[in-house]
Design a protein around this motif. Sequence first.
Motif, PDB file in Angstrom:
ATOM      1  N   LEU A 272       5.013   8.450   8.822  1.00 28.56           N
ATOM      2  CA  LEU A 272       4.460   9.373   7.831  1.00 28.56           C
ATOM      3  C   LEU A 272       3.618   8.665   6.772  1.00 28.56           C
ATOM      4  O   LEU A 272       2.630   9.224   6.281  1.00 28.56           O
ATOM      5  CB  LEU A 272       5.595  10.136   7.147  1.00 28.56           C
ATOM      6  N   THR A 273       3.972   7.421   6.413  1.00 27.82           N
ATOM      7  CA  THR A 273       3.345   6.791   5.242  1.00 27.82           C
ATOM      8  C   THR A 273       2.545   5.538   5.560  1.00 27.82           C
ATOM      9  O   THR A 273       2.156   4.810   4.648  1.00 27.82           O
ATOM     10  CB  THR A 273       4.426   6.434   4.195  1.00 27.82           C
ATOM     11  N   HIS A 274       2.256   5.291   6.838  1.00 27.51           N
ATOM     12  CA  HIS A 274       1.611   4.016   7.170  1.00 27.51           C
ATOM     13  C   HIS A 274       0.159   3.932   6.699  1.00 27.51           C
ATOM     14  O   HIS A 274      -0.430   2.846   6.686  1.00 27.51           O
ATOM     15  CB  HIS A 274       1.685   3.752   8.682  1.00 27.51           C
ATOM     16  N   GLN A 275      -0.449   5.057   6.273  1.00 28.84           N
ATOM     17  CA  GLN A 275      -1.824   5.031   5.775  1.00 28.84           C
ATOM     18  C   GLN A 275      -1.899   5.071   4.243  1.00 28.84           C
ATOM     19  O   GLN A 275      -2.977   5.148   3.676  1.00 28.84           O
ATOM     20  CB  GLN A 275      -2.616   6.211   6.356  1.00 28.84           C
ATOM     21  N   GLU A 276      -0.737   5.005   3.596  1.00 28.28           N
ATOM     22  CA  GLU A 276      -0.739   4.941   2.137  1.00 28.28           C
ATOM     23  C   GLU A 276      -1.171   3.549   1.674  1.00 28.28           C
ATOM     24  O   GLU A 276      -0.978   2.563   2.395  1.00 28.28           O
ATOM     25  CB  GLU A 276       0.653   5.262   1.581  1.00 28.28           C
ATOM     26  N   LYS A 277      -1.754   3.465   0.464  1.00 31.15           N
ATOM     27  CA  LYS A 277      -2.224   2.198  -0.074  1.00 31.15           C
ATOM     28  C   LYS A 277      -1.551   1.890  -1.401  1.00 31.15           C
ATOM     29  O   LYS A 277      -1.173   2.800  -2.154  1.00 31.15           O
ATOM     30  CB  LYS A 277      -3.742   2.207  -0.249  1.00 31.15           C
ATOM     31  N   TRP A 278      -1.409   0.602  -1.702  1.00 31.19           N
ATOM     32  CA  TRP A 278      -0.706   0.150  -2.891  1.00 31.19           C
ATOM     33  C   TRP A 278      -1.264   0.780  -4.171  1.00 31.19           C
ATOM     34  O   TRP A 278      -0.520   1.104  -5.101  1.00 31.19           O
ATOM     35  CB  TRP A 278      -0.798  -1.366  -2.967  1.00 31.19           C
ATOM     36  N   ASP A 279      -2.593   0.996  -4.211  1.00 25.15           N
ATOM     37  CA  ASP A 279      -3.207   1.548  -5.427  1.00 25.15           C
ATOM     38  C   ASP A 279      -3.234   3.072  -5.460  1.00 25.15           C
ATOM     39  O   ASP A 279      -3.808   3.687  -6.369  1.00 25.15           O
ATOM     40  CB  ASP A 279      -4.628   0.991  -5.617  1.00 25.15           C
ATOM     41  N   GLY A 280      -2.629   3.732  -4.457  1.00 24.07           N
ATOM     42  CA  GLY A 280      -2.524   5.191  -4.465  1.00 24.07           C
ATOM     43  C   GLY A 280      -3.699   5.918  -3.856  1.00 24.07           C
ATOM     44  O   GLY A 280      -3.762   7.157  -3.927  1.00 24.07           O
ATOM     45  N   THR A 281      -4.620   5.190  -3.210  1.00 26.28           N
ATOM     46  CA  THR A 281      -5.814   5.834  -2.646  1.00 26.28           C
ATOM     47  C   THR A 281      -5.662   6.184  -1.174  1.00 26.28           C
ATOM     48  O   THR A 281      -6.623   6.621  -0.542  1.00 26.28           O
ATOM     49  CB  THR A 281      -7.044   4.920  -2.819  1.00 26.28           C
ATOM     50  N   GLY A 282      -4.471   6.015  -0.634  1.00 27.07           N
ATOM     51  CA  GLY A 282      -4.266   6.314   0.788  1.00 27.07           C
ATOM     52  C   GLY A 282      -3.902   7.764   1.029  1.00 27.07           C
ATOM     53  O   GLY A 282      -4.008   8.619   0.137  1.00 27.07           O
ATOM     54  N   ILE A 298       4.675  -3.369   4.631  1.00 27.92           N
ATOM     55  CA  ILE A 298       4.577  -4.524   5.530  1.00 27.92           C
ATOM     56  C   ILE A 298       3.648  -4.209   6.692  1.00 27.92           C
ATOM     57  O   ILE A 298       2.775  -5.012   7.061  1.00 27.92           O
ATOM     58  CB  ILE A 298       5.980  -4.917   6.038  1.00 27.92           C
ATOM     59  N   PHE A 299       3.830  -3.016   7.272  1.00 24.18           N
ATOM     60  CA  PHE A 299       3.002  -2.618   8.405  1.00 24.18           C
ATOM     61  C   PHE A 299       1.519  -2.631   8.049  1.00 24.18           C
ATOM     62  O   PHE A 299       0.671  -3.046   8.849  1.00 24.18           O
ATOM     63  CB  PHE A 299       3.392  -1.220   8.886  1.00 24.18           C
ATOM     64  N   ALA A 300       1.175  -2.185   6.838  1.00 25.65           N
ATOM     65  CA  ALA A 300      -0.225  -2.096   6.442  1.00 25.65           C
ATOM     66  C   ALA A 300      -0.913  -3.449   6.545  1.00 25.65           C
ATOM     67  O   ALA A 300      -2.064  -3.551   7.008  1.00 25.65           O
ATOM     68  CB  ALA A 300      -0.325  -1.554   5.017  1.00 25.65           C
ATOM     69  N   VAL A 301      -0.218  -4.511   6.140  1.00 25.70           N
ATOM     70  CA  VAL A 301      -0.790  -5.854   6.240  1.00 25.70           C
ATOM     71  C   VAL A 301      -0.915  -6.270   7.701  1.00 25.70           C
ATOM     72  O   VAL A 301      -1.971  -6.769   8.128  1.00 25.70           O
ATOM     73  CB  VAL A 301       0.074  -6.861   5.458  1.00 25.70           C
ATOM     74  N   ALA A 302       0.148  -6.055   8.486  1.00 25.58           N
ATOM     75  CA  ALA A 302       0.116  -6.441   9.897  1.00 25.58           C
ATOM     76  C   ALA A 302      -0.981  -5.698  10.648  1.00 25.58           C
ATOM     77  O   ALA A 302      -1.701  -6.279  11.476  1.00 25.58           O
ATOM     78  CB  ALA A 302       1.477  -6.169  10.540  1.00 25.58           C
ATOM     79  N   ASP A 303      -1.131  -4.424  10.362  1.00 27.09           N
ATOM     80  CA  ASP A 303      -2.143  -3.605  11.037  1.00 27.09           C
ATOM     81  C   ASP A 303      -3.553  -4.090  10.689  1.00 27.09           C
ATOM     82  O   ASP A 303      -4.428  -4.191  11.561  1.00 27.09           O
ATOM     83  CB  ASP A 303      -1.969  -2.147  10.619  1.00 27.09           C
TER      84      ASP A 303
END
Length: 365
Positions: A272-282, A298-303
């Motif tokens: 559900l949340t793998h496209q969210e971004k640290w700064d809230g723009t996801g 973690i997934f966001a970096v690996a992806d």
Amino acid sequence: MTAELLEDPIPAPQGRLLVVDDEESVRRVVAELLEAEGYSTESAASAHEALDILRTQPFDLVLTDIKMNGRDGLWLLEQLRRNHPDVSVVLMTGFGQVDTAVRALKHGAEDYLTKPIRIHELSASIERALQSRRLRIEHRAYQQGLETAVREKTRQLKAAYVEVNRSYDLTLEALVTALDARECETGLHSQRVVRLTTAIAERMGVSREDQRMMARGALLHDIGKIGVPDRVLLKPGKLDEEEWVEMRRHPEIGARILSGIPFLKPALEIVLTHQEKWDGTGYPTGLAGREIPLGSRIFAVADAVDAICSDRPYRRGRPFSWAREEIERCGGTQFDPDVVKAFLTITEEEYLRYRREHWRDGLGD
């Protein structure tokens, strides 16, 4: 009828007993009484002699006087409880030593007899002590058997758990391979991302069980693309705004797909949340910072690393060093700085090994 058949059989010994007393006459009389009752006996004149005998011969019970020259019966009781715990102990005492004998019962003696010894009391006390010993040994054997059975059942359950998990993972792997094929992915993108996700998670101190849940979430992160039309998913050029709206629905579609599968509920949050971004723009909900589950951060970096380093139809994959610089640059905006820090501890040699490994490698079963 022959004379042999008329004779009573000789009673078989009912147990091996050691009589300990520093008075030879007491030892002799007590031993004779016990042998008349069918017991097999040996005698010792001191506590030390009794221990010497016990080192070479097995006994069921020790009948010892409390007050003896040298080491007394209480000292002998202590040694027996420490070194011969299966041997029952009955104490013999004078009238003035009854309080001492009672205290000895609290330290493991089965019974005590006051002198002069009466044959019916002696016989009853010995029988009770031996019965207690038999029950104690039977109970221990039962406990050991029960513990062995529990260990075996536990082993079987663990093996079954491993096999169930393996079956789950093989099913997920087949599903994701089909999804990768639909997107014309030939490099097993999902599996590579999983392996790097778990490597980063391990460096961040994530437990093995949580790593497994993160692995499943990372493996299934794009499962919602099943619900995205081919004209959008497989479009060779850039998507227009309407098509992007459809594409951005895939996390929610994926979460709905998995919501009815109990064992995948822990993995659902990454989907559900793998496209969210640290700064809230996801997307889909614009979560920011630690509102985003750790697995998704973690997934966001690996992806992103896999996307940078892998070949695409429109470009060649870039070097790992380039990916490191890009991830570090985006720490604090697109990516969690702590996750970036953990990722930067991975060497290029380790990363290339992760790309070759199966997605479950490192997780164990």
